[in-house]
Motif scaffolding. Structure first.
Motif, PDB file in Angstrom:
ATOM      1  N   ASN A 154      -3.753 -11.436   4.484  1.00 44.75           N
ATOM      2  CA  ASN A 154      -3.686 -10.508   5.420  1.00 44.75           C
ATOM      3  C   ASN A 154      -2.417  -9.763   5.006  1.00 44.75           C
ATOM      4  OD1 ASN A 154      -6.270 -11.102   6.742  1.00 44.75           O
ATOM      5  ND2 ASN A 154      -5.201 -12.457   8.230  1.00 44.75           N
ATOM      6  N   TYR A 155      -1.288 -10.381   4.636  1.00 46.67           N
ATOM      7  CA  TYR A 155      -0.006  -9.817   4.573  1.00 46.67           C
ATOM      8  C   TYR A 155      -0.097  -8.962   3.243  1.00 46.67           C
ATOM      9  CZ  TYR A 155       5.019  -8.949   3.763  1.00 46.67           C
ATOM     10  OH  TYR A 155       6.312  -8.436   3.617  1.00 46.67           O
ATOM     11  N   PHE A 156      -0.518  -9.401   2.191  1.00 46.26           N
ATOM     12  CA  PHE A 156      -0.814  -8.519   1.076  1.00 46.26           C
ATOM     13  C   PHE A 156      -2.126  -7.447   0.739  1.00 46.26           C
ATOM     14  CE2 PHE A 156       1.786 -11.878  -0.616  1.00 46.26           C
ATOM     15  CZ  PHE A 156       2.976 -10.989  -0.912  1.00 46.26           C
ATOM     16  N   ASP A 157      -2.918  -7.507   2.210  1.00 48.41           N
ATOM     17  CA  ASP A 157      -4.111  -6.961   2.308  1.00 48.41           C
ATOM     18  C   ASP A 157      -5.170  -6.995   0.825  1.00 48.41           C
ATOM     19  OD1 ASP A 157      -5.886  -4.965   3.532  1.00 48.41           O
ATOM     20  OD2 ASP A 157      -5.030  -3.083   2.551  1.00 48.41           O
ATOM     21  N   ILE A 158      -5.326  -8.248   0.907  1.00 48.56           N
ATOM     22  CA  ILE A 158      -6.271  -8.607  -0.558  1.00 48.56           C
ATOM     23  C   ILE A 158      -7.765  -8.374  -0.004  1.00 48.56           C
ATOM     24  CG2 ILE A 158      -6.904 -10.314  -2.098  1.00 48.56           C
ATOM     25  CD1 ILE A 158      -4.021 -11.384  -1.864  1.00 48.56           C
ATOM     26  N   THR A 159      -8.220  -7.401  -0.428  1.00 52.86           N
ATOM     27  CA  THR A 159      -9.471  -7.129  -0.144  1.00 52.86           C
ATOM     28  C   THR A 159     -10.625  -7.222  -1.195  1.00 52.86           C
ATOM     29  OG1 THR A 159      -9.482  -4.897  -0.092  1.00 52.86           O
ATOM     30  CG2 THR A 159      -9.243  -6.062   1.882  1.00 52.86           C
ATOM     31  N   LEU A 160      -9.942  -6.740  -2.558  1.00 57.52           N
ATOM     32  CA  LEU A 160     -10.534  -6.953  -3.768  1.00 57.52           C
ATOM     33  C   LEU A 160     -10.116  -8.294  -4.616  1.00 57.52           C
ATOM     34  CD1 LEU A 160     -10.906  -3.038  -4.601  1.00 57.52           C
ATOM     35  CD2 LEU A 160     -12.533  -4.418  -3.833  1.00 57.52           C
ATOM     36  N   ILE A 161     -10.925  -8.881  -5.274  1.00 56.99           N
ATOM     37  CA  ILE A 161     -10.515  -9.777  -6.006  1.00 56.99           C
ATOM     38  C   ILE A 161     -10.963  -9.872  -7.323  1.00 56.99           C
ATOM     39  CG2 ILE A 161     -10.385 -11.367  -4.109  1.00 56.99           C
ATOM     40  CD1 ILE A 161     -13.027 -12.617  -5.238  1.00 56.99           C
ATOM     41  N   PRO A 162     -10.243 -10.227  -8.205  1.00 55.04           N
ATOM     42  CA  PRO A 162      -9.029 -10.880  -8.181  1.00 55.04           C
ATOM     43  C   PRO A 162      -7.849  -9.854  -8.247  1.00 55.04           C
ATOM     44  CG  PRO A 162      -9.744 -10.625 -10.755  1.00 55.04           C
ATOM     45  CD  PRO A 162     -10.930 -10.229  -9.811  1.00 55.04           C
ATOM     46  N   SER A 163      -7.098 -10.549  -7.423  1.00 56.37           N
ATOM     47  CA  SER A 163      -5.686  -9.516  -7.047  1.00 56.37           C
ATOM     48  C   SER A 163      -4.332 -10.392  -7.606  1.00 56.37           C
ATOM     49  CB  SER A 163      -5.551  -9.462  -5.696  1.00 56.37           C
ATOM     50  OG  SER A 163      -6.437  -8.142  -5.153  1.00 56.37           O
ATOM     51  N   THR A 164      -3.678  -9.941  -8.368  1.00 58.10           N
ATOM     52  CA  THR A 164      -2.630 -10.701  -8.834  1.00 58.10           C
ATOM     53  C   THR A 164      -1.271  -9.981  -8.444  1.00 58.10           C
ATOM     54  OG1 THR A 164      -3.995 -10.845 -11.038  1.00 58.10           O
ATOM     55  CG2 THR A 164      -1.391 -11.412 -11.064  1.00 58.10           C
ATOM     56  N   ILE A 165      -0.445 -10.799  -7.894  1.00 55.57           N
ATOM     57  CA  ILE A 165       0.830 -10.625  -7.104  1.00 55.57           C
ATOM     58  C   ILE A 165       1.920 -11.122  -8.141  1.00 55.57           C
ATOM     59  CG2 ILE A 165       2.262 -10.595  -5.095  1.00 55.57           C
ATOM     60  CD1 ILE A 165      -0.404 -10.763  -3.752  1.00 55.57           C
ATOM     61  N   PHE A 166       3.223 -10.403  -8.237  1.00 57.75           N
ATOM     62  CA  PHE A 166       4.114 -10.976  -9.016  1.00 57.75           C
ATOM     63  C   PHE A 166       5.429 -11.002  -8.116  1.00 57.75           C
ATOM     64  CE2 PHE A 166       1.541  -8.077 -11.502  1.00 57.75           C
ATOM     65  CZ  PHE A 166       1.086  -8.929 -12.431  1.00 57.75           C
ATOM     66  N   PHE A 167       6.176 -11.819  -8.383  1.00 59.83           N
ATOM     67  CA  PHE A 167       7.492 -12.298  -7.737  1.00 59.83           C
ATOM     68  C   PHE A 167       8.664 -12.681  -8.536  1.00 59.83           C
ATOM     69  CE2 PHE A 167       4.245 -13.569  -4.436  1.00 59.83           C
ATOM     70  CZ  PHE A 167       4.642 -13.143  -3.318  1.00 59.83           C
ATOM     71  N   PHE A 168       9.705 -12.318  -8.401  1.00 62.96           N
ATOM     72  CA  PHE A 168      10.917 -12.804  -9.266  1.00 62.96           C
ATOM     73  C   PHE A 168      11.836 -13.211  -8.243  1.00 62.96           C
ATOM     74  CE2 PHE A 168      14.715 -12.266 -11.741  1.00 62.96           C
ATOM     75  CZ  PHE A 168      14.439 -12.709 -12.930  1.00 62.96           C
TER      76      PHE A 168
END
Length: 152
Positions: free
Chosen positions: A74-88
């Protein structure tokens, strides 16, 4: 089945921990299902790349169907998969790829080298203190999706 080679997270505590504990490396979180064809294609690219990028990146898979993970979905609004999120260093890294959504990469990458180029660009930008970087890929290799907004 390359998705078995990468750690799969299904609890909020596990995702929180890996985001917090990954220091001076890019954290790549793939949100999706291990049974989805597009996710399996992306997982293959991720697992083949993991050794080459291991000095500056860590990869983990997140099971989108897990109940505890819905907070992130919900926070990243992931409706389509695959979804890739990056952190540092626990900061969400964004990438301007010419699409409407800079918060995540939607879809698979065309090749292993495309993925490596994106992660390397994010790492170099993060080391310079940037929170958003420009996508190094040519426009024809960036997946395009039509975003629909409800209740506007």
């Amino acid at each position: 089945m390359s998705s078995y080679l990468l750690p799969t997270l299904s609890r909020k505590r596990e995702v929180d921990g890996i985001i917090r504990d990954t220091v001076d490396k890019v954290l790549v979180l793939r949100f999706g299902r291990c049974s989805d064809a597009a996710c399996l294609q992306l997982d293959d690219i991720l697992s083949k790349s993991s050794r080459e990028i291991s000095k500056f990146a860590t990869i983990a898979l997140v099971d989108i169907d897990a109940e505890e993970i819905q907070v992130y979905v919900n926070y990243f609004d992931i409706t389509l998969i695959p979804s890739t999120i990056f952190f540092f260093n626990a900061h969400h890294m964004k990438m301007d790829s010419g699409t409407a959504d800079h918060t995540k990469w939607i879809g698979s990458f065309h090749s292993k080298q495309d993925f490596i180029d994106v992660v390397e660009t994010i790492f170099r930008g993060a080391m310079k203190g940037k929170l958003i970087v420009s996508c190094p890929l040519p426009p024809e290799r960036i997946p395009r999706f039509q975003l629909l907004f409800k209740d506007l």
